[in-house]
Design a protein around this motif. Structure first.
Motif, PDB file in Angstrom:
ATOM      1  N   MET A   1       0.837  -1.060  -0.020  1.00 52.70           N
ATOM      2  CA  MET A   1       0.026   0.036  -0.079  1.00 52.70           C
ATOM      3  C   MET A   1       0.651   1.349   0.110  1.00 52.70           C
ATOM      4  N   THR A   2       0.682   2.351  -0.747  1.00 52.68           N
ATOM      5  CA  THR A   2       1.226   3.580  -0.737  1.00 52.68           C
ATOM      6  C   THR A   2       0.780   4.405   0.235  1.00 52.68           C
ATOM      7  N   PRO A   3       1.817   4.758   0.999  1.00 56.63           N
ATOM      8  CA  PRO A   3       1.599   5.769   2.135  1.00 56.63           C
ATOM      9  C   PRO A   3       0.847   7.009   1.670  1.00 56.63           C
ATOM     10  N   ALA A   4      -0.071   7.662   2.397  1.00 58.40           N
ATOM     11  CA  ALA A   4      -0.513   8.988   2.272  1.00 58.40           C
ATOM     12  C   ALA A   4       0.420  10.207   2.577  1.00 58.40           C
ATOM     13  N   ALA A   5       1.230   9.622   3.759  1.00 55.65           N
ATOM     14  CA  ALA A   5       2.291  10.557   4.207  1.00 55.65           C
ATOM     15  C   ALA A   5       3.463   9.735   4.968  1.00 55.65           C
ATOM     16  N   GLN A   6       4.554  10.160   4.709  1.00 57.59           N
ATOM     17  CA  GLN A   6       5.918   9.542   5.292  1.00 57.59           C
ATOM     18  C   GLN A   6       6.636  10.538   6.045  1.00 57.59           C
ATOM     19  N   TYR A   7       7.057   9.972   7.006  1.00 57.66           N
ATOM     20  CA  TYR A   7       7.771  11.140   7.826  1.00 57.66           C
ATOM     21  C   TYR A   7       9.319  10.319   8.230  1.00 57.66           C
ATOM     22  N   LEU A   8      10.255  11.047   8.184  1.00 60.30           N
ATOM     23  CA  LEU A   8      11.630  10.442   8.751  1.00 60.30           C
ATOM     24  C   LEU A   8      12.088  11.129  10.142  1.00 60.30           C
ATOM     25  N   ILE A   9      12.191  10.351  11.128  1.00 56.83           N
ATOM     26  CA  ILE A   9      12.538  11.083  12.417  1.00 56.83           C
ATOM     27  C   ILE A   9      13.716  10.891  12.975  1.00 56.83           C
ATOM     28  N   THR A  10      14.729  11.784  13.133  1.00 56.17           N
ATOM     29  CA  THR A  10      16.120  11.683  13.393  1.00 56.17           C
ATOM     30  C   THR A  10      16.221  12.200  14.989  1.00 56.17           C
ATOM     31  N   HIS A  11      17.455  11.806  15.614  1.00 56.09           N
ATOM     32  CA  HIS A  11      17.524  12.501  16.924  1.00 56.09           C
ATOM     33  C   HIS A  11      18.876  13.023  16.951  1.00 56.09           C
ATOM     34  N   HIS A 125       6.045  -0.586  15.547  1.00 51.89           N
ATOM     35  CA  HIS A 125       4.579  -0.437  16.140  1.00 51.89           C
ATOM     36  C   HIS A 125       3.662   0.068  14.837  1.00 51.89           C
ATOM     37  N   LYS A 126       2.663  -0.579  15.043  1.00 54.15           N
ATOM     38  CA  LYS A 126       1.456  -0.332  14.123  1.00 54.15           C
ATOM     39  C   LYS A 126       0.197   0.395  14.852  1.00 54.15           C
ATOM     40  N   LEU A 127      -0.247   1.359  14.224  1.00 55.86           N
ATOM     41  CA  LEU A 127      -1.633   2.153  14.657  1.00 55.86           C
ATOM     42  C   LEU A 127      -2.762   1.564  13.991  1.00 55.86           C
ATOM     43  N   VAL A 128      -3.637   0.986  14.755  1.00 57.91           N
ATOM     44  CA  VAL A 128      -4.859   0.354  14.502  1.00 57.91           C
ATOM     45  C   VAL A 128      -6.063   1.282  14.932  1.00 57.91           C
ATOM     46  N   GLU A 129      -7.139   1.446  13.820  1.00 51.82           N
ATOM     47  CA  GLU A 129      -8.323   1.617  14.042  1.00 51.82           C
ATOM     48  C   GLU A 129      -9.210   0.752  14.696  1.00 51.82           C
ATOM     49  N   GLN A 133     -10.357  -2.538  12.865  1.00 46.84           N
ATOM     50  CA  GLN A 133      -9.085  -3.119  13.092  1.00 46.84           C
ATOM     51  C   GLN A 133      -8.194  -2.904  11.755  1.00 46.84           C
ATOM     52  N   THR A 134      -8.257  -1.798  11.207  1.00 48.61           N
ATOM     53  CA  THR A 134      -7.368  -1.399   9.918  1.00 48.61           C
ATOM     54  C   THR A 134      -6.171  -0.699  10.347  1.00 48.61           C
ATOM     55  N   VAL A 135      -5.178  -1.323   9.871  1.00 56.02           N
ATOM     56  CA  VAL A 135      -3.899  -0.605  10.139  1.00 56.02           C
ATOM     57  C   VAL A 135      -3.621   0.729   9.482  1.00 56.02           C
ATOM     58  N   VAL A 136      -3.495   1.841  10.256  1.00 59.42           N
ATOM     59  CA  VAL A 136      -3.691   3.357   9.470  1.00 59.42           C
ATOM     60  C   VAL A 136      -2.194   3.870   9.398  1.00 59.42           C
ATOM     61  N   ALA A 137      -1.331   3.240  10.451  1.00 63.46           N
ATOM     62  CA  ALA A 137       0.141   3.742  10.249  1.00 63.46           C
ATOM     63  C   ALA A 137       0.810   2.723  11.006  1.00 63.46           C
ATOM     64  N   VAL A 138       2.247   2.800  10.275  1.00 60.15           N
ATOM     65  CA  VAL A 138       3.335   1.971  10.950  1.00 60.15           C
ATOM     66  C   VAL A 138       4.711   2.804  11.185  1.00 60.15           C
ATOM     67  N   LEU A 152       7.675   6.939   9.886  1.00 57.12           N
ATOM     68  CA  LEU A 152       6.357   6.736  10.380  1.00 57.12           C
ATOM     69  C   LEU A 152       5.625   7.042   8.801  1.00 57.12           C
ATOM     70  N   ASP A 153       5.153   5.767   8.479  1.00 63.97           N
ATOM     71  CA  ASP A 153       4.102   5.521   7.397  1.00 63.97           C
ATOM     72  C   ASP A 153       2.681   5.821   7.781  1.00 63.97           C
ATOM     73  N   ILE A 154       1.872   6.728   7.052  1.00 60.55           N
ATOM     74  CA  ILE A 154       0.528   6.843   7.475  1.00 60.55           C
ATOM     75  C   ILE A 154      -0.130   6.568   6.326  1.00 60.55           C
ATOM     76  N   TYR A 155      -1.141   5.492   6.220  1.00 60.59           N
ATOM     77  CA  TYR A 155      -1.811   4.867   5.109  1.00 60.59           C
ATOM     78  C   TYR A 155      -3.083   5.528   4.658  1.00 60.59           C
ATOM     79  N   LEU A 156      -3.802   6.358   5.739  1.00 62.54           N
ATOM     80  CA  LEU A 156      -4.900   6.702   5.396  1.00 62.54           C
ATOM     81  C   LEU A 156      -4.843   8.231   5.449  1.00 62.54           C
ATOM     82  N   ASN A 157      -5.677   9.154   4.590  1.00 60.49           N
ATOM     83  CA  ASN A 157      -5.806  10.373   4.714  1.00 60.49           C
ATOM     84  C   ASN A 157      -6.872  10.891   5.818  1.00 60.49           C
ATOM     85  N   LEU A 158      -6.637  10.868   7.038  1.00 60.30           N
ATOM     86  CA  LEU A 158      -7.643  11.281   8.058  1.00 60.30           C
ATOM     87  C   LEU A 158      -7.481  12.563   8.345  1.00 60.30           C
ATOM     88  N   GLY A 159      -6.623  13.668   7.731  1.00 56.04           N
ATOM     89  CA  GLY A 159      -6.631  14.835   8.001  1.00 56.04           C
ATOM     90  C   GLY A 159      -5.519  15.491   8.719  1.00 56.04           C
TER      91      GLY A 159
END
Length: 200
Positions: A1-11, A125-129, A133-138, A152-159
């Motif tokens: 599935m193509t992510p709706a948004a992708q983020y790179l987190i560095t420290h 980690h996965k984020l589940v609605e 029980q849909t995986v909306v982010a990983v 962080l990959d977000i798969y649904l455009n929820l705003g």
């Protein structure tokens, strides 16, 4: 599935602060990390490359609790702030959930869970609605010796509010885990030192 948004987190060095960018390295947020200043949020999200820019969100770790308070907005404008809560479920497993109103007015519950089947890191980690029980982010963790905290990959455009909530809550889980490991390591070292001292 193509992510709706992708983020790179560095420290930064010793993981004091975090930075969030797109995967093509466009900088989005600087996250100031504070563990010892009373009254200051543990995580403050600035829409700039340092801690001097506008604040778009904060996260406070509750003392004597595993829960977090997450504020969407700028604390300097309290009438515009939306407060959400990240709750821990149970005592042993690292499962956290939050209930929020989305930009379309609906309210939904989402749960962060550990996953071994999704993501590309060693601790994901996965984020589940909860209803569907849909995986909306990983959230995929970075390398142990890398400055990359994770992706962080977000798969649904929820705003935009959901994007920010997913980002803040995901980084909060990583930071809480990091602090817990650090505390355990310090306690273990102190116990070892005390045992060694008692032998002399």
């Amino acid at each position: 599935m193509t992510p709706a948004a992708q983020y790179l987190i560095t420290h930064s060095f010793w993981r004091h602060n975090y930075d969030v960018s797109t995967t093509n390295k466009t900088h989005l947020f600087h996250v100031a990390n504070s563990s010892f200043t009373p009254g200051k949020p543990d995580l403050t999200f600035h829409r700039t490359s340092d801690s001097n820019g506008p604040i778009v969100g904060v996260c406070k770790f509750r003392h004597f609790s595993s829960d977090c308070e997450i504020g969407l907005g700028d604390p300097e404008r309290p009438n515009k702030m939306d407060w959400e809560y990240l709750h821990k479920r149970g005592f042993t497993k690292r499962i956290y959930w939050f209930h929020m109103q989305l930009d379309d007015g609906t309210k939904q519950t989402f749960t962060w869970k550990r996953t071994h089947s999704l993501g590309s890191g060693y601790e994901n980690h996965k984020l589940v609605e909860e209803t569907s029980q849909t995986v909306v982010a990983v959230f995929s963790s970075g390398g142990i010796f890398s400055k990359t905290t994770g992706y962080l990959d977000i798969y649904l455009n929820l705003g935009p509010r959901f994007y920010l909530m997913a980002l803040i809550s995901g980084i909060a889980l990583i930071e809480k885990g990091r602090r817990a490991k650090q505390t355990t390591a310090v306690s273990g070292a102190a116990a070892g030192g005390g045992a060694a001292g008692s032998c002399c």
